[in-house]
Motif scaffolding. Structure first.
Motif, PDB file in Angstrom:
ATOM      1  N   SER A   1       0.831  -1.211  -0.324  1.00 53.30           N
ATOM      2  CA  SER A   1      -0.070  -0.254   0.161  1.00 53.30           C
ATOM      3  C   SER A   1       1.229   1.813  -0.310  1.00 53.30           C
ATOM      4  CB  SER A   1      -0.873  -0.198   1.419  1.00 53.30           C
ATOM      5  OG  SER A   1      -1.548  -1.170   1.351  1.00 53.30           O
ATOM      6  N   ALA A   2       2.035   1.513   1.094  1.00 48.04           N
ATOM      7  CA  ALA A   2       2.879   2.282   0.400  1.00 48.04           C
ATOM      8  C   ALA A   2       3.641   2.847  -0.332  1.00 48.04           C
ATOM      9  CB  ALA A   2       4.381   2.331   1.335  1.00 48.04           C
ATOM     10  N   GLN A   3       3.148   1.879  -2.219  1.00 45.35           N
ATOM     11  CA  GLN A   3       4.061   1.569  -2.788  1.00 45.35           C
ATOM     12  C   GLN A   3       3.244   3.074  -3.955  1.00 45.35           C
ATOM     13  OE1 GLN A   3       7.243   0.850  -3.546  1.00 45.35           O
ATOM     14  NE2 GLN A   3       6.750   0.212  -0.979  1.00 45.35           N
ATOM     15  N   TYR A   4       1.349   2.856  -4.028  1.00 48.91           N
ATOM     16  CA  TYR A   4       0.652   3.782  -4.828  1.00 48.91           C
ATOM     17  C   TYR A   4       0.706   5.328  -4.185  1.00 48.91           C
ATOM     18  CZ  TYR A   4      -2.769  -0.035  -4.978  1.00 48.91           C
ATOM     19  OH  TYR A   4      -2.262  -1.616  -5.585  1.00 48.91           O
ATOM     20  N   MET A   5       1.484   6.085  -3.063  1.00 52.70           N
ATOM     21  CA  MET A   5       0.770   6.999  -3.540  1.00 52.70           C
ATOM     22  C   MET A   5       2.907   7.126  -2.408  1.00 52.70           C
ATOM     23  SD  MET A   5      -0.839   8.741  -4.539  1.00 52.70           S
ATOM     24  CE  MET A   5      -2.554   8.104  -5.429  1.00 52.70           C
ATOM     25  N   PRO A   6       4.101   7.462  -3.188  1.00 54.99           N
ATOM     26  CA  PRO A   6       5.660   7.469  -2.645  1.00 54.99           C
ATOM     27  C   PRO A   6       5.621   8.768  -1.242  1.00 54.99           C
ATOM     28  CG  PRO A   6       5.248   6.536  -4.534  1.00 54.99           C
ATOM     29  CD  PRO A   6       4.366   6.940  -4.585  1.00 54.99           C
ATOM     30  N   GLU A   7       4.895   9.758  -2.020  1.00 47.85           N
ATOM     31  CA  GLU A   7       5.372  11.393  -1.062  1.00 47.85           C
ATOM     32  C   GLU A   7       5.146  10.912   0.280  1.00 47.85           C
ATOM     33  OE1 GLU A   7       4.773  16.088  -1.280  1.00 47.85           O
ATOM     34  OE2 GLU A   7       3.996  14.455  -2.861  1.00 47.85           O
ATOM     35  N   SER A   8       3.909  10.096   0.690  1.00 46.17           N
ATOM     36  CA  SER A   8       3.192  10.123   2.462  1.00 46.17           C
ATOM     37  C   SER A   8       3.518   8.932   2.717  1.00 46.17           C
ATOM     38  CB  SER A   8       2.358  10.597   2.305  1.00 46.17           C
ATOM     39  OG  SER A   8       1.022  10.182   1.093  1.00 46.17           O
ATOM     40  N   GLY A   9       4.178   7.884   1.278  1.00 44.21           N
ATOM     41  CA  GLY A   9       3.559   6.113   1.802  1.00 44.21           C
ATOM     42  C   GLY A   9       4.591   5.874   1.899  1.00 44.21           C
ATOM     43  N   TRP A  10       5.859   6.287   1.243  1.00 49.95           N
ATOM     44  CA  TRP A  10       7.721   5.877   1.912  1.00 49.95           C
ATOM     45  C   TRP A  10       7.809   6.479   3.182  1.00 49.95           C
ATOM     46  CZ3 TRP A  10      10.804   6.102  -3.267  1.00 49.95           C
ATOM     47  CH2 TRP A  10      10.240   5.230  -4.203  1.00 49.95           C
ATOM     48  N   PRO A  11       7.561   7.788   3.570  1.00 48.10           N
ATOM     49  CA  PRO A  11       8.111   7.899   5.453  1.00 48.10           C
ATOM     50  C   PRO A  11       7.706   7.273   5.801  1.00 48.10           C
ATOM     51  CG  PRO A  11       7.933   9.970   3.418  1.00 48.10           C
ATOM     52  CD  PRO A  11       7.234   8.630   2.827  1.00 48.10           C
ATOM     53  N   ALA A  12       6.384   7.113   5.636  1.00 47.14           N
ATOM     54  CA  ALA A  12       5.326   6.232   6.764  1.00 47.14           C
ATOM     55  C   ALA A  12       5.644   4.131   6.943  1.00 47.14           C
ATOM     56  CB  ALA A  12       3.618   6.027   6.201  1.00 47.14           C
ATOM     57  N   LEU A  13       6.731   3.903   5.559  1.00 45.93           N
ATOM     58  CA  LEU A  13       6.733   3.051   4.899  1.00 45.93           C
ATOM     59  C   LEU A  13       7.728   2.701   6.304  1.00 45.93           C
ATOM     60  CD1 LEU A  13       7.031  -0.430   4.746  1.00 45.93           C
ATOM     61  CD2 LEU A  13       7.759  -0.059   2.061  1.00 45.93           C
ATOM     62  N   ARG A  14       8.530   3.809   5.779  1.00 47.39           N
ATOM     63  CA  ARG A  14      10.750   3.882   7.269  1.00 47.39           C
ATOM     64  C   ARG A  14       9.848   3.464   8.113  1.00 47.39           C
ATOM     65  NH1 ARG A  14      11.876   7.221   2.849  1.00 47.39           N
ATOM     66  NH2 ARG A  14      11.861   9.405   4.226  1.00 47.39           N
ATOM     67  N   SER A  15       8.953   4.274   8.689  1.00 46.41           N
ATOM     68  CA  SER A  15       8.499   4.609   9.722  1.00 46.41           C
ATOM     69  C   SER A  15       7.928   3.334  10.586  1.00 46.41           C
ATOM     70  CB  SER A  15       7.853   5.279  10.819  1.00 46.41           C
ATOM     71  OG  SER A  15       7.319   5.834  12.388  1.00 46.41           O
ATOM     72  N   THR A  16       6.877   2.681   9.687  1.00 46.97           N
ATOM     73  CA  THR A  16       6.692   0.854  10.332  1.00 46.97           C
ATOM     74  C   THR A  16       8.352  -0.016  10.156  1.00 46.97           C
ATOM     75  OG1 THR A  16       4.597   1.417   9.264  1.00 46.97           O
ATOM     76  CG2 THR A  16       4.800  -0.902   9.386  1.00 46.97           C
ATOM     77  N   LEU A  17       8.572   0.385   9.236  1.00 50.57           N
ATOM     78  CA  LEU A  17       9.976  -1.026   9.491  1.00 50.57           C
ATOM     79  C   LEU A  17      10.440  -0.734  10.562  1.00 50.57           C
ATOM     80  CD1 LEU A  17      10.454  -1.017   5.492  1.00 50.57           C
ATOM     81  CD2 LEU A  17       9.414  -2.774   7.246  1.00 50.57           C
TER      82      LEU A  17
END
Length: 501
Positions: free
Chosen positions: A322-338
């Motif tokens: 899901s984080a890949q669809y909108m990288p501008e918001s999704g990638w920072p959120a995924l870094r935090s989640t990981l």
């Protein structure tokens, strides 16, 4: 499942839709032909109700339209579909119909969630969206699974790793189609996209317009391509952003998405390694493997919170995808989640995994009810198990999972309603196609293919990751707006936008 939405995924996936009718707004053309006069009639328009605190559908009006299950039997059973519009300020408006994607995403909710974006078109158009038959607020709506069935699907491993897990996966997958057939009977065989295209034409006729101008995102591009094929003489300007290719069967769709997702997660890892808050270690292949290992670990032993919520490998994979669809918001959120997951701070990860706003949902019966009838498969329950190791070898993130996602369609109780094949519309209006180079859900190759199929179309390619080119790239969005408002085409039929500054 991929369920891309146009402008605001958060609002679209959580909005409830209630509709009613009152007085019509000015500036709408009256029906001019016997065919229009005999078309299904819209209920009267009225301001859309406020459903939730903070909901402000100002300027958006709502109505409903009853359409036949089967257009060869117009007096038979009917779907009631919600329709929304933003009226035009023009003296003689044109009609612009929008579909935000899915299948299964509510067009009414999407229009309501971001009316300011669409109001920029009202100098020329009355802007309309609708919930496709069987979806969202339509009646009947094919929401087939109870909470227990949904939890069972979502709490599985991402891939079965034993004979017992294999059998359980097959049973749960077959149970989706069986539940839909049990609850909705004959309605299940009538939700294919060609019927949705007919409904869209019924909306056009009911509103008294000669032509549809169209804006479709993701799955909405497939609907647009079907409308072009079926009603070319009734199309004006058509924009197709992030193409779902009509010539593919469902196995080809899921295979292409696995490859696109692998490329996107690799791009995420490369970007992450350049940032100070990245929890991964390089090189990029090692970083991607860390994510794979995390999913595998949760496949082997799901984490369970004190409140009983489980974090399965399937849920973790859905978070990553899901984080890949909108990288501008999704990638920072995924870094935090990981970061939280790798440090065993599971409560935060569970909160993210249970968000209603995720773009990937393996238990989405509305999505499956369309793709399982629109994109033919061989109806072979053994195919997922055969394909999983092959796809996993080339796409370790989600190749095997995408192969197993075929299982509901391999046992779907309704036969396919079409055979995959290219479109060759003749006599339609001008077509603008958009794509990013790194789309995780609709690879750019699909856009190139549709560009070849539609003679005279223009293709704009935006560099970079993410789903929906006009959402990711300002040049692509500017070209979309100029095309719809003024008919301005790109400088070349194949045009590359610069990256955002």
């Amino acid at each position: 499942m991929w369920t891309g939405s146009a402008r605001s995924a958060t609002c679209v996936l959580s909005a409830a839709v209630l509709l009613a009718g009152c007085s019509a707004a000015p500036h709408e053309p009256a029906p001019e032909s016997p065919a229009a006069a005999q078309a299904p009639r819209l209920s009267a328009w009225e301001p859309c109700p406020v459903d939730d605190p903070g909901d402000d559908p100002a300027g958006v009006e709502c109505a409903t339209l009853a359409v036949p299950y089967d257009y060869t039997r117009p007096d038979g059973q009917r779907f009631t579909i919600p329709v929304s519009r933003i009226p035009s300020t023009a003296a003689t408006p044109r009609l612009l119909v929008m579909n935000p994607g899915g299948p299964g995403v509510s067009g009414v909710a999407d229009l309501r969630s971001d009316p300011d974006y669409y109001k920029k078109f009202t100098d020329v158009y009355t802007v309309v969206s609708f919930d496709p038959r069987g979806m969202g607020g339509s009646s009947p709506a094919l929401s087939c699974l109870d909470e227990g069935q949904q939890m069972a699907m979502l709490n599985q491993p991402s891939v079965p790793r034993s004979e017992a897990e294999d059998q359980r996966r097959q049973e749960l997958s077959a149970g989706i189609g069986a539940a839909c057939e049990r609850r909705f009977g004959s309605a299940l065989g009538h939700v294919g996209t060609e019927n949705v295209a007919r409904d869209m034409d019924a909306i056009r006729a009911a509103m008294g317009f000669d032509k549809i101008n169209y804006l479709g995102y993701s799955y909405g591009t497939f609907l647009g391509a079907m409308y072009l094929q079926m009603f070319p003489e009734r199309t004006g300007r058509v924009v197709l952003d992030s193409v779902m290719a009509p010539e593919l069967d469902y196995r080809e769709v899921r295979h292409g998405q696995a490859q696109g997702m692998q490329a996107s997660v690799t791009a995420f890892a490369e970007d992450c390694l350049r940032r100070s808050d990245c929890p991964l270690t390089g090189p990029a292949a090692n970083a991607v493997q860390t994510i794979v290992d995390l999913i595998n670990r949760l496949d082997a032993t799901a984490h369970r919170e004190p409140d009983g919520r489980e974090l399965s490998g399937s849920r973790m994979l859905a978070l990553v995808e899901s984080a890949q669809y909108m990288p501008e918001s999704g990638w920072p959120a995924l870094r935090s989640t990981l970061s939280d997951a790798l440090a065993n701070r599971w409560s935060k990860v569970v909160e993210a995994a249970y968000s209603p706003d995720l773009m990937v949902n393996p238990a989405d019966s509305q999505y499956l009810s369309v793709v399982c009838t629109d994109f033919a498969t061989e109806r072979d329950p053994q195919a997922p198990g055969r394909l999983a190791p092959l796809w996993a070898a080339e796409s370790p993130i989600s190749g095997a999972n995408r192969a197993w996602s075929l299982a509901p369609c391999e046992t779907w109780p309704v036969d396919p309603v079409r055979r995959p094949g290219p479109v060759k519309p003749e006599g339609g209006g001008p077509v603008l196609i958009l794509s990013t180079t790194g789309d995780p859900a609709t690879p750019v190759e699909w856009a190139r293919s549709l560009h070849r199929q539609i003679s005279g179309s223009s293709l704009v390619i935006a560099p970079g990751p993410g789903h929906l080119a006009s959402e990711q790239n300002s040049c692509a969005d500017e070209m979309l707006i100029a095309f719809l408002l003024h008919g301005t085409t790109p400088p070349a039929q194949l045009f590359s936008c610069p990256a955002n500054p």
